[in-house]
Design a protein around this motif. Structure first.
Motif, mmCIF file in Angstrom:
data_model
loop_
_atom_site.group_PDB
_atom_site.id
_atom_site.type_symbol
_atom_site.label_atom_id
_atom_site.label_comp_id
_atom_site.label_asym_id
_atom_site.label_seq_id
_atom_site.Cartn_x
_atom_site.Cartn_y
_atom_site.Cartn_z
ATOM 1 N N VAL A 134 16.522 -3.343 -58.542
ATOM 2 C CA VAL A 134 15.691 -2.258 -58.346
ATOM 3 C C VAL A 134 16.367 -1.052 -58.635
ATOM 4 O O VAL A 134 15.556 -0.085 -59.284
ATOM 5 N N ALA A 135 17.479 -0.764 -58.393
ATOM 6 C CA ALA A 135 18.193 0.703 -58.490
ATOM 7 C C ALA A 135 18.326 0.990 -59.759
ATOM 8 O O ALA A 135 17.748 2.065 -60.407
ATOM 9 N N TYR A 136 18.594 0.049 -60.882
ATOM 10 C CA TYR A 136 18.863 0.436 -62.025
ATOM 11 C C TYR A 136 17.541 0.809 -62.730
ATOM 12 O O TYR A 136 17.529 1.504 -63.752
ATOM 13 N N SER A 137 16.489 0.122 -62.460
ATOM 14 C CA SER A 137 15.307 0.275 -63.053
ATOM 15 C C SER A 137 14.545 1.656 -62.787
ATOM 16 O O SER A 137 13.710 2.191 -63.263
ATOM 17 N N LEU A 138 15.138 2.263 -61.629
ATOM 18 C CA LEU A 138 14.910 3.480 -61.269
ATOM 19 C C LEU A 138 15.749 4.602 -61.347
ATOM 20 O O LEU A 138 15.965 5.808 -60.800
ATOM 21 N N GLY A 139 16.696 4.365 -62.393
ATOM 22 C CA GLY A 139 17.771 5.320 -62.856
ATOM 23 C C GLY A 139 19.012 5.530 -61.849
ATOM 24 O O GLY A 139 19.602 6.698 -61.834
ATOM 25 N N PHE A 140 19.064 4.645 -60.961
ATOM 26 C CA PHE A 140 20.263 4.926 -60.013
ATOM 27 C C PHE A 140 21.445 3.659 -60.253
ATOM 28 O O PHE A 140 21.202 2.609 -60.801
ATOM 29 N N ALA A 141 22.608 4.168 -60.357
ATOM 30 C CA ALA A 141 23.977 3.525 -60.504
ATOM 31 C C ALA A 141 24.271 2.861 -58.970
ATOM 32 O O ALA A 141 23.963 3.489 -57.932
ATOM 33 N N ILE B 280 16.125 4.231 -51.962
ATOM 34 C CA ILE B 280 15.615 5.259 -52.910
ATOM 35 C C ILE B 280 14.323 6.110 -52.540
ATOM 36 O O ILE B 280 14.355 7.210 -52.973
ATOM 37 N N GLN B 281 13.608 5.489 -51.836
ATOM 38 C CA GLN B 281 12.583 6.040 -51.205
ATOM 39 C C GLN B 281 12.981 7.221 -50.189
ATOM 40 O O GLN B 281 12.300 8.360 -50.314
ATOM 41 N N GLN B 282 13.952 6.899 -49.573
ATOM 42 C CA GLN B 282 14.661 8.071 -48.596
ATOM 43 C C GLN B 282 15.199 9.172 -49.608
ATOM 44 O O GLN B 282 15.016 10.226 -49.159
#
Length: 343
Positions: free
Chosen positions: A89-96, A311-313
């Motif tokens: 989920v994180a990588y799909s939303l641009g987070f490492a 990520i929502q937060q």
């Protein structure tokens, strides 16, 4: 050794006779720039060794786009499954995602948390270690309004989203299954009771016995760190009790395996002489002999949920968040270690 300076968007712009703003938009796939121009800019950027200035971008957004994850042990299948779910989920939303393990040590967990805090992670996903009974290192995040999501081993003292499995129901069903196999004196090797998950698994065990009219013998309950070594010590102690067990519900599969090995070494057959069930569905539980009955936890789904919540937060700051506890279902998996063979 080369002293060549970093390539900038201005260098690319001069090379292509474009404005710096056009190059910047092209590199960000802005649809205002035509696709051929975007493709050209990206190709030249690669040729010139361009690297985006992440630090400058972070200063503008006040984010590092990094999530810290602390788990007790990376080599446990459940925790590695959670990590996989978080990363997807994180990588799909641009987070490492930066991952560290505490080895169930509070001192190490404390240091990791402070390192993540110093490195300005945008959020923290954590399952606390066996030794963790003080929480100032985690309150550091909540007090600075850095989002935390707890999973599996959670902290009631800190307001945050929490993701757990139905530990009570899993413990109840595991014990009931042993009762259904004809067991009367069922032992429980559980984890430390200051951790809610082990308290709930043990309560499920006790309630299943009581509902079936069986006695809960304190002498047949041992709480420890659930390591391989302590599992062997626990079953050795149980076999020396006046009331000897004819079944054991172990709060993890590692303990169940150590119990089976110890019993085999002293000539007690599983499941003929004693039935055993674990918890967590580690990969080895299916391939050892006898295969180990267990309770499966949806680790991957828990990781996905944790990443979505954190990520929502991060993206949608909320001064008055409403925190929830999400309870995920467990699944009883019956294998050879608990299927009593009747003559």
């Amino acid at each position: 050794m080369s002293n060549q300076s970093e390539t900038t968007i201005h260098d690319i712009a001069r090379r292509l006779n474009l404005s710096a703003s056009t190059v910047s938009r092209a590199l960000k796939d802005n649809p205002v720039i035509s696709e051929p121009t975007r493709t050209l800019v990206k190709r030249i950027a690669d040729e010139m060794g361009y690297r985006p200035n992440i630090l400058a971008a972070n200063l503008r957004t006040k984010r590092t786009n990094t999530i810290g994850v602390i788990v007790p042990l990376i080599n446990r299948h459940f925790f590695s499954s959670v990590i996989s779910g978080v990363e997807e989920v994180a990588y799909s939303l641009g987070f490492a995602v930066t991952i560290s393990q505490s080895n169930d040590k509070i001192e190490k967990e404390n240091k990791i948390a402070h390192t993540f805090f110093a490195n300005r992670v945008d959020g923290l996903i954590v399952s606390i270690g066996m030794e963790t009974n003080t929480f100032d290192h985690l309150k550091l995040f909540s007090e600075r309004k850095i989002p935390i999501v707890f999973f599996d081993r959670v902290v009631d003292e800190i307001e945050a989203h929490k993701i757990v499995v139905d530990d009570y129901g899993g413990g109840y069903r595991a014990t009931q299954h042993l009762i259904d196999q004809g067991a009367k004196n069922i032992a429980h090797i559980g984890g430390p009771l200051h951790l809610k998950i082990y308290e709930n698994r043990q309560k499920g065990y006790s309630d299943a016995l009581k509902k079936s009219g069986l006695q809960v013998h304190d002498s047949l309950i041992i709480n420890n760190s659930l390591s391989r070594e302590e599992g062997s010590t626990a079953i050795e102690n149980l076999m020396q009790q006046k009331i000897k067990p004819d079944a054991v519900f172990c709060a993890n599969d590692t303990t169940a395996l150590s119990v089976i090995i110890y019993l085999r070494n002293i000539g007690i057959k599983v499941p003929e002489d004693m039935v055993i069930i674990g918890f967590s569905n580690e990969p080895f539980s299916e391939v050892v002999t006898p295969s180990i009955s267990t309770v499966k936890q949806p680790g991957f789904l828990m990781g996905q949920k944790a990443a979505q919540l954190i990520i929502q937060q991060i993206l949608h700051d909320n001064d008055n968040p409403v925190f929830k506890t999400f309870v995920m279902p467990t699944e009883l998996i019956i294998r050879d270690s608990s299927k009593r063979i009747y003559q």
